[in-house]
Write a protein that holds these residues in place. Structure first.
Motif, PDB file in Angstrom:
ATOM      1  N   ALA A 318     -34.605  58.154 101.480  1.00  0.00           N
ATOM      2  CA  ALA A 318     -33.161  58.246 101.266  1.00  0.00           C
ATOM      3  C   ALA A 318     -32.720  57.366 100.104  1.00  0.00           C
ATOM      4  O   ALA A 318     -31.870  57.753  99.317  1.00  0.00           O
ATOM      5  CB  ALA A 318     -32.411  57.854 102.535  1.00  0.00           C
ATOM      6  N   LEU A 319     -33.298  56.168  99.986  1.00  0.00           N
ATOM      7  CA  LEU A 319     -32.764  55.178  99.047  1.00  0.00           C
ATOM      8  C   LEU A 319     -33.615  54.965  97.795  1.00  0.00           C
ATOM      9  O   LEU A 319     -33.103  54.508  96.786  1.00  0.00           O
ATOM     10  CB  LEU A 319     -32.594  53.831  99.753  1.00  0.00           C
ATOM     11  CG  LEU A 319     -31.461  53.781 100.771  1.00  0.00           C
ATOM     12  CD1 LEU A 319     -31.543  52.513 101.602  1.00  0.00           C
ATOM     13  CD2 LEU A 319     -30.118  53.852 100.058  1.00  0.00           C
ATOM     14  N   ASP A 320     -34.930  55.253  97.879  1.00  0.00           N
ATOM     15  CA  ASP A 320     -35.829  55.007  96.754  1.00  0.00           C
ATOM     16  C   ASP A 320     -35.699  53.573  96.226  1.00  0.00           C
ATOM     17  O   ASP A 320     -35.320  53.363  95.073  1.00  0.00           O
ATOM     18  CB  ASP A 320     -35.578  56.016  95.625  1.00  0.00           C
ATOM     19  CG  ASP A 320     -36.580  55.880  94.487  1.00  0.00           C
ATOM     20  OD1 ASP A 320     -37.682  55.342  94.703  1.00  0.00           O
ATOM     21  OD2 ASP A 320     -36.243  56.293  93.359  1.00  0.00           O
ATOM     22  N   PRO A 321     -36.013  52.564  97.056  1.00  0.00           N
ATOM     23  CA  PRO A 321     -35.914  51.184  96.597  1.00  0.00           C
ATOM     24  C   PRO A 321     -37.117  50.795  95.735  1.00  0.00           C
ATOM     25  O   PRO A 321     -38.153  51.465  95.774  1.00  0.00           O
ATOM     26  CB  PRO A 321     -35.935  50.386  97.905  1.00  0.00           C
ATOM     27  CG  PRO A 321     -36.799  51.214  98.810  1.00  0.00           C
ATOM     28  CD  PRO A 321     -36.505  52.661  98.444  1.00  0.00           C
ATOM     29  N   GLU A 322     -36.965  49.706  94.992  1.00  0.00           N
ATOM     30  CA  GLU A 322     -38.096  49.189  94.225  1.00  0.00           C
ATOM     31  C   GLU A 322     -39.093  48.502  95.156  1.00  0.00           C
ATOM     32  O   GLU A 322     -40.301  48.572  94.958  1.00  0.00           O
ATOM     33  CB  GLU A 322     -37.577  48.183  93.186  1.00  0.00           C
ATOM     34  CG  GLU A 322     -38.682  47.564  92.343  1.00  0.00           C
ATOM     35  CD  GLU A 322     -38.150  46.600  91.296  1.00  0.00           C
ATOM     36  OE1 GLU A 322     -36.920  46.421  91.208  1.00  0.00           O
ATOM     37  OE2 GLU A 322     -38.967  46.015  90.567  1.00  0.00           O
ATOM     38  N   LEU A 323     -38.554  47.837  96.178  1.00  0.00           N
ATOM     39  CA  LEU A 323     -39.379  46.982  97.045  1.00  0.00           C
ATOM     40  C   LEU A 323     -38.979  47.180  98.496  1.00  0.00           C
ATOM     41  O   LEU A 323     -37.790  47.275  98.818  1.00  0.00           O
ATOM     42  CB  LEU A 323     -39.166  45.515  96.650  1.00  0.00           C
ATOM     43  CG  LEU A 323     -39.820  44.445  97.526  1.00  0.00           C
ATOM     44  CD1 LEU A 323     -41.332  44.457  97.353  1.00  0.00           C
ATOM     45  CD2 LEU A 323     -39.263  43.066  97.176  1.00  0.00           C
ATOM     46  N   LEU A 324     -39.993  47.221  99.363  1.00  0.00           N
ATOM     47  CA  LEU A 324     -39.765  47.246 100.803  1.00  0.00           C
ATOM     48  C   LEU A 324     -40.292  45.940 101.385  1.00  0.00           C
ATOM     49  O   LEU A 324     -41.457  45.598 101.178  1.00  0.00           O
ATOM     50  CB  LEU A 324     -40.505  48.435 101.420  1.00  0.00           C
ATOM     51  CG  LEU A 324     -40.502  48.533 102.947  1.00  0.00           C
ATOM     52  CD1 LEU A 324     -39.135  48.960 103.461  1.00  0.00           C
ATOM     53  CD2 LEU A 324     -41.577  49.502 103.413  1.00  0.00           C
TER      54      LEU A 324
ATOM     55  N   LEU B 241     -23.153  58.172  91.706  1.00  0.00           N
ATOM     56  CA  LEU B 241     -24.423  58.755  92.113  1.00  0.00           C
ATOM     57  C   LEU B 241     -25.436  57.656  92.400  1.00  0.00           C
ATOM     58  O   LEU B 241     -25.598  56.723  91.613  1.00  0.00           O
ATOM     59  CB  LEU B 241     -24.919  59.637  90.959  1.00  0.00           C
ATOM     60  CG  LEU B 241     -25.852  60.789  91.255  1.00  0.00           C
ATOM     61  CD1 LEU B 241     -25.295  61.680  92.349  1.00  0.00           C
ATOM     62  CD2 LEU B 241     -26.057  61.580  89.976  1.00  0.00           C
ATOM     63  N   HIS B 242     -26.104  57.755  93.562  1.00  0.00           N
ATOM     64  CA  HIS B 242     -27.190  56.821  93.854  1.00  0.00           C
ATOM     65  C   HIS B 242     -28.509  57.509  93.565  1.00  0.00           C
ATOM     66  O   HIS B 242     -28.974  58.328  94.348  1.00  0.00           O
ATOM     67  CB  HIS B 242     -27.144  56.344  95.306  1.00  0.00           C
ATOM     68  CG  HIS B 242     -28.327  55.501  95.648  1.00  0.00           C
ATOM     69  ND1 HIS B 242     -28.527  54.263  95.077  1.00  0.00           N
ATOM     70  CD2 HIS B 242     -29.395  55.722  96.436  1.00  0.00           C
ATOM     71  CE1 HIS B 242     -29.665  53.759  95.526  1.00  0.00           C
ATOM     72  NE2 HIS B 242     -30.207  54.625  96.347  1.00  0.00           N
ATOM     73  N   ARG B 243     -29.134  57.184  92.434  1.00  0.00           N
ATOM     74  CA  ARG B 243     -30.369  57.859  92.039  1.00  0.00           C
ATOM     75  C   ARG B 243     -31.605  57.173  92.610  1.00  0.00           C
ATOM     76  O   ARG B 243     -32.662  57.778  92.675  1.00  0.00           O
ATOM     77  CB  ARG B 243     -30.489  57.893  90.517  1.00  0.00           C
ATOM     78  CG  ARG B 243     -29.492  58.789  89.827  1.00  0.00           C
ATOM     79  CD  ARG B 243     -29.864  58.980  88.367  1.00  0.00           C
ATOM     80  NE  ARG B 243     -28.909  59.871  87.728  1.00  0.00           N
ATOM     81  CZ  ARG B 243     -27.731  59.486  87.256  1.00  0.00           C
ATOM     82  NH1 ARG B 243     -27.368  58.230  87.363  1.00  0.00           N
ATOM     83  NH2 ARG B 243     -26.918  60.358  86.692  1.00  0.00           N
ATOM     84  N   GLY B 244     -31.478  55.914  92.990  1.00  0.00           N
ATOM     85  CA  GLY B 244     -32.640  55.152  93.437  1.00  0.00           C
ATOM     86  C   GLY B 244     -33.332  54.488  92.270  1.00  0.00           C
ATOM     87  O   GLY B 244     -33.055  54.787  91.105  1.00  0.00           O
ATOM     88  N   PHE B 245     -34.235  53.580  92.613  1.00  0.00           N
ATOM     89  CA  PHE B 245     -34.910  52.785  91.575  1.00  0.00           C
ATOM     90  C   PHE B 245     -35.722  53.676  90.637  1.00  0.00           C
ATOM     91  O   PHE B 245     -35.756  53.462  89.436  1.00  0.00           O
ATOM     92  CB  PHE B 245     -35.815  51.740  92.234  1.00  0.00           C
ATOM     93  CG  PHE B 245     -36.555  50.893  91.248  1.00  0.00           C
ATOM     94  CD1 PHE B 245     -35.877  49.953  90.495  1.00  0.00           C
ATOM     95  CD2 PHE B 245     -37.917  51.038  91.072  1.00  0.00           C
ATOM     96  CE1 PHE B 245     -36.551  49.175  89.574  1.00  0.00           C
ATOM     97  CE2 PHE B 245     -38.599  50.260  90.155  1.00  0.00           C
ATOM     98  CZ  PHE B 245     -37.917  49.324  89.403  1.00  0.00           C
ATOM     99  N   GLY B 246     -36.385  54.679  91.187  1.00  0.00           N
ATOM    100  CA  GLY B 246     -37.217  55.553  90.358  1.00  0.00           C
ATOM    101  C   GLY B 246     -36.690  56.972  90.293  1.00  0.00           C
ATOM    102  O   GLY B 246     -37.431  57.891  89.980  1.00  0.00           O
ATOM    103  N   GLY B 247     -35.421  57.157  90.602  1.00  0.00           N
ATOM    104  CA  GLY B 247     -34.826  58.491  90.540  1.00  0.00           C
ATOM    105  C   GLY B 247     -35.223  59.389  91.691  1.00  0.00           C
ATOM    106  O   GLY B 247     -34.965  60.592  91.661  1.00  0.00           O
ATOM    107  N   ALA B 248     -35.836  58.854  92.737  1.00  0.00           N
ATOM    108  CA  ALA B 248     -36.362  59.687  93.817  1.00  0.00           C
ATOM    109  C   ALA B 248     -35.517  59.631  95.083  1.00  0.00           C
ATOM    110  O   ALA B 248     -35.898  60.193  96.098  1.00  0.00           O
ATOM    111  CB  ALA B 248     -37.803  59.284  94.134  1.00  0.00           C
ATOM    112  N   ALA B 249     -34.366  58.986  95.029  1.00  0.00           N
ATOM    113  CA  ALA B 249     -33.525  58.891  96.228  1.00  0.00           C
ATOM    114  C   ALA B 249     -33.142  60.289  96.706  1.00  0.00           C
ATOM    115  O   ALA B 249     -32.777  61.140  95.906  1.00  0.00           O
ATOM    116  CB  ALA B 249     -32.276  58.076  95.931  1.00  0.00           C
ATOM    117  N   GLY B 250     -33.254  60.519  98.012  1.00  0.00           N
ATOM    118  CA  GLY B 250     -32.856  61.792  98.583  1.00  0.00           C
ATOM    119  C   GLY B 250     -33.946  62.853  98.557  1.00  0.00           C
ATOM    120  O   GLY B 250     -33.728  63.969  99.022  1.00  0.00           O
ATOM    121  N   GLU B 251     -35.116  62.518  98.044  1.00  0.00           N
ATOM    122  CA  GLU B 251     -36.219  63.494  98.023  1.00  0.00           C
ATOM    123  C   GLU B 251     -36.894  63.494  99.388  1.00  0.00           C
ATOM    124  O   GLU B 251     -37.976  62.940  99.581  1.00  0.00           O
ATOM    125  CB  GLU B 251     -37.208  63.149  96.905  1.00  0.00           C
ATOM    126  CG  GLU B 251     -36.647  63.386  95.513  1.00  0.00           C
ATOM    127  CD  GLU B 251     -36.424  64.866  95.206  1.00  0.00           C
ATOM    128  OE1 GLU B 251     -37.181  65.710  95.700  1.00  0.00           O
ATOM    129  OE2 GLU B 251     -35.462  65.177  94.485  1.00  0.00           O
TER     130      GLU B 251
END
Lengths: 390, 390
Positions: A318-324, B241-251
Motif C-alpha cells: 500500500a505504501l511502498d516505504p524505503e525502510l521497514l 498523490l502518494h507514489r511511494g518511495f519507489g513509485g510502487a505504492a498501491g501495487e
C-alpha cells in the motif's frame, strides 16, 4: 526586519526572541555565541539583540556561558573575552510515557531531548484502566523524584498507548487494554500536569522514535511494525507521521482474519490450548524453543511468520516505504528478519530494506517523548503560520 | 510589491505576469476584468498592469473580451464602457492519454481543462509495444485533426499506463502489457511532441481524475482501486498523490498470493478452464450471469469479491482513507459495493465511505489530462519556490 515594523509590537518581540533562540540552538547542537555573533546570525540590530537576550535571561531560557578552556575561540582577543550566551536546555523538561498491556514506562529529557532518566514498571494485563493510570502516575512521580525534577518545569508530556486515539487524547477504540475504548485518556492525565498532554498511538510513537534515534534515522519513508500477536504499524511519509483520515492508519490487526485463517491465539500455540494473544513471555518461550530446534515450536514460528509477512506485505504494497522496521518485542525477532526479507521479495514489486528496531522495548516511550519535544520546540523555535514566515 | 524592486528585472516581469494571469483566471472560473479591476486584484501599479497586459496579449495569453450583454457590469457607466481583458484558454491545449491492455484513449482540453474532444481505439491485448505505441500515435493524431488542433499548441501531454513508472517516464515494471517492462515510454512519446510528456501509473491517474471531476471531488484522503483481476490502486493523501518511495505504492496485485489461495485466473472462472486475467469481456459475462442468478457465476462472483475485499482491506487498514472509490470496469461493479461495505465494516476499525467511480472507463485518460494540466498551470500560474512566494 524593517518590513515587520508596522506589526503588533508584542508579536515583533516574539519573532525576535524566536530568531535569537534559534541561533543559540544552532542547526544541530546548542552553541554559545557572543552578542556580535548573535547580531550576525539573527540579522537583528545590536540594541535589539541586547534587549532580547536580557528578556530571555529573565525568562530563564538563556544564560551567560562559562568559558570552556578546551574550545578556544577562533579569533584571538586581548583583554577580557566577549561574553557568550547559551540556550538553557535545563530550563524545562519533557516527559514521554508508554502505557502498554504489560508495563508502564516513563522517560525524561531536557529541552534539547537529552535523556535524563527513565523508569519502567510492570503491570498485570488485566488491570482496570484506573489501576493502570494510577501505576502510570506513580511511575512518573518516582522518576521526577529520582532525577530531582520539579513537576512545574515540564513543558509537555507525550503518551504512547495502543488503540485509535483522537486529537484530544480520547481512545476511540483500544481493545488491547481493559477499559481503554472510550477512555478520555488525555483529559485524565491532564489533571496531573499544568502543561499540554499529547496522546499518540503506540506504533505511531515507535515510528517517530526509530526515526529520531533508531533504525530509521535519516529515512523519511518508513513503516514501523510492532510485531505482536495483534500487530500494529506506524508510518512516516516524507518524514511526517501518517495517521490517516480517522487516526486508524496501520491498524492491521484484523487483516489476517480476511483469509479466514487461524485466529491469532492459535498461531503460536504449540499445544491444543490457544496462547493468549498478549502473553509476550509465553511467546518468547516459543521463540526460544524454536531456536533450539523443537519441531512444534518451529511450526508455530512458521505460522507466526506467515501471518507477519501477510500483515507487513499489505502495508508495504500500500505504501511502498524505503525502510521497514520490525520491533515491539525485546528478543527473538532477529530470527524473523531473513525469512521476512525473502517473503517480501516474492510479493512486493519493490521490496523495502528491512531492519530490526534499535530502540526495542524503549521505542514507544521514546517516541512519546519525541511528541512532547516537538510541542516544546514548536513553542520555542517556531512561529505559527499566521504570524508570518521568517 | 516594493520589496521586489531590487531583484532581477526579468524575474520581476515574470512575477507580475503571473499575478495578472492569476487574477484573470480567478479562483474558480476565468473572468474578464477591466484594467482598474486588475490593478485592484493584482496590487500592482496601473502602468505596470498596462505593460503586463500588453505583453500577455502579444504572447497570445490574454485577449480583449467582447461585451457580454447578458452580464451587465455592476457599476453603471456613461459613454464607452471600459475595456475588459480575459485569459485566452484557447491559447494552448493539453492532451491526456491512456495506454491500456485493451484500448488506447486520448482526451483533449484547453488551458482551463475544458474537454474539447476524446477518442478511444481498441487494441489486442497481445499487441507488442511498438504496435501499441503506433496505435496511440494514430489515435491522438486523429483526435487533433478532428478538433482542428495544431500539434504545436500542446503545452503538455500526460500518459496513464499500468506498471511502476519512474520519474523520467520509463516503465520500471509492467507485467500487464507485452514488452512494457523497461520501456522508455516517456522518451519514445517525446519524439512525437515538442512539449513535456509526463507518464503516470494508471491507477494513480484514475485517483487524480476522480478527485478532479469524479466521485472524490472535495475529498483529499482517497484510495482509488482499479478492480481488475490484477487490481491496482492509487492514493491521495492530503490531496496529493502518494507514489511511494519507489513509485510502487498501491501495487497490490500480488497480495492475494500471500494466502496461497486460488490464482486470479481461476477466481472468476465458471468452468474448469482458467479465465484470462485481463479478459474484461469474459468477466462482464460472468457478472451478468451472476445477476441472472446462475449458481456457478455467483460462486465465481463470491470468490472475486473475497479477493477484492482482501486487497482493498489491506489498503484501507494501511492508509485509513476518508473515501474508497472502486472503478476500472465499465459495468457490473455496482453490485460489489454493498458486499464490500459490509465486509470492510467487519475488518476495519474505521471503515471508509465507499463509492463507485463516476468517470468509469474515462478515468485513466482524464487523470492523465489532469497531470498535463497541472504542468501547464504550474508554468502559467505558479512561481517556483526559488523565485519567492507572492
Amino acid at each position: 526586519m524593517s518590513g515587520l515594523s508596522g506589526r503588533d509590537p508584542s508579536l515583533l518581540r516574539r519573532i525576535n526572541s524566536t530568531v535569537v533562540l534559534r541561533a543559540l540552538r544552532g542547526p544541530a547542537t546548542p552553541t554559545a555565541l557572543t552578542l556580535t555573533e548573535l547580531v550576525h546570525a539573527s540579522g537583528l540590530s545590536r540594541p535589539t539583540v541586547e534587549g532580547v537576550v536580557e528578556d530571555l535571561i529573565a525568562a530563564g531560557l538563556v544564560a551567560e556561558a562559562e568559558d570552556d578552556p578546551d574550545q578556544p575561540r577562533g579569533t584571538a582577543r586581548r583583554g577580557r573575552p566577549a561574553r557568550r550566551f547559551r540556550f538553557r536546555a535545563e530550563a524545562g523538561h519533557l516527559l514521554g510515557l508508554e502505557i502498554g498491556p504489560h508495563r508502564v514506562a516513563a522517560v525524561l529529557s531536557d529541552l534539547t531531548g537529552r535523556i535524563l532518566g527513565s523508569l519502567t514498571r510492570e503491570i498485570a494485563e488485566t488491570a482496570p484502566a484506573d489501576v493502570r493510570l494510577e501505576k502510570c502516575r506513580a511511575t512518573l512521580g518516582e522518576l521526577l523524584r529520582r532525577t530531582g525534577t520539579a513537576r512545574d518545569t515540564l513543558r509537555a508530556v507525550g503518551v504512547g498507548t495502543p488503540g485509535i486515539v483522537e486529537a484530544d487524547g480520547t481512545v476511540h477504540l483500544g481493545t488491547a487494554l481493559p477499559g481503554w475504548t472510550g477512555l478520555a485518556l488525555g483529559e485524565r492525565l491532564r489533571r496531573s500536569f499544568s502543561c499540554p498532554v499529547l496522546v499518540e498511538n503506540d506504533a505511531n510513537a515507535a515510528a517517530l522514535a526509530e526515526h529520531w534515534k533508531g533504525a530509521a534515522r535519516g529515512v523519511d519513508d518508513v513503516v514501523m511494525v510492532l510485531a505482536g500477536l495483534s500487530p500494529g504499524a506506524g508510518s512516516l511519509i516524507g518524514g511526517r507521521l501518517h495517521r490517516g483520515f480517522g487516526g486508524a492508519a496501520g491498524e492491521i490487526g484484523a487483516l489476517h482474519l480476511l483469509g479466514r485463517e487461524a485466529t491469532p491465539e492459535r498461531l503460536l500455540s504449540t499445544t491444543d490450548e490457544p496462547l493468549h494473544p498478549l502473553d509476550e513471555a509465553a511467546v518468547a518461550r516459543v521463540f526460544a524453543q524454536a531456536k533450539r530446534g523443537d519441531d512444534q515450536a518451529r511450526r508455530a514460528m512458521d505460522r507466526f511468520l506467515a501471518r507477519l509477512v501477510h500483515d507487513v506485505a499489505a502495508l508495504v504494497l500500500a505504501l511502498d516505504p524505503e525502510l521497514l522496521v520490525v520491533g515491539g518485542w525485546a528478543s527473538g525477532l532477529d530470527g524473523v528478519l531473513d525469512p521476512l526479507r525473502a517473503e517480501l521479495a516474492r510479493y512486493c514489486l519493490r521490496p523495502p530494506r528491512v531492519a530490526l528496531s534499535r530502540l526495542g522495548e524503549t521505542a514507544v516511550a521514546t517516541g512519546a517523548l519525541r511528541v512532547a519535544l516537538d510541542r516544546a520546540e514548536n513553542e520555542l523555535f517556531t512561529l505559527d503560520e499566521g504570524e508570518g514566515a521568517l
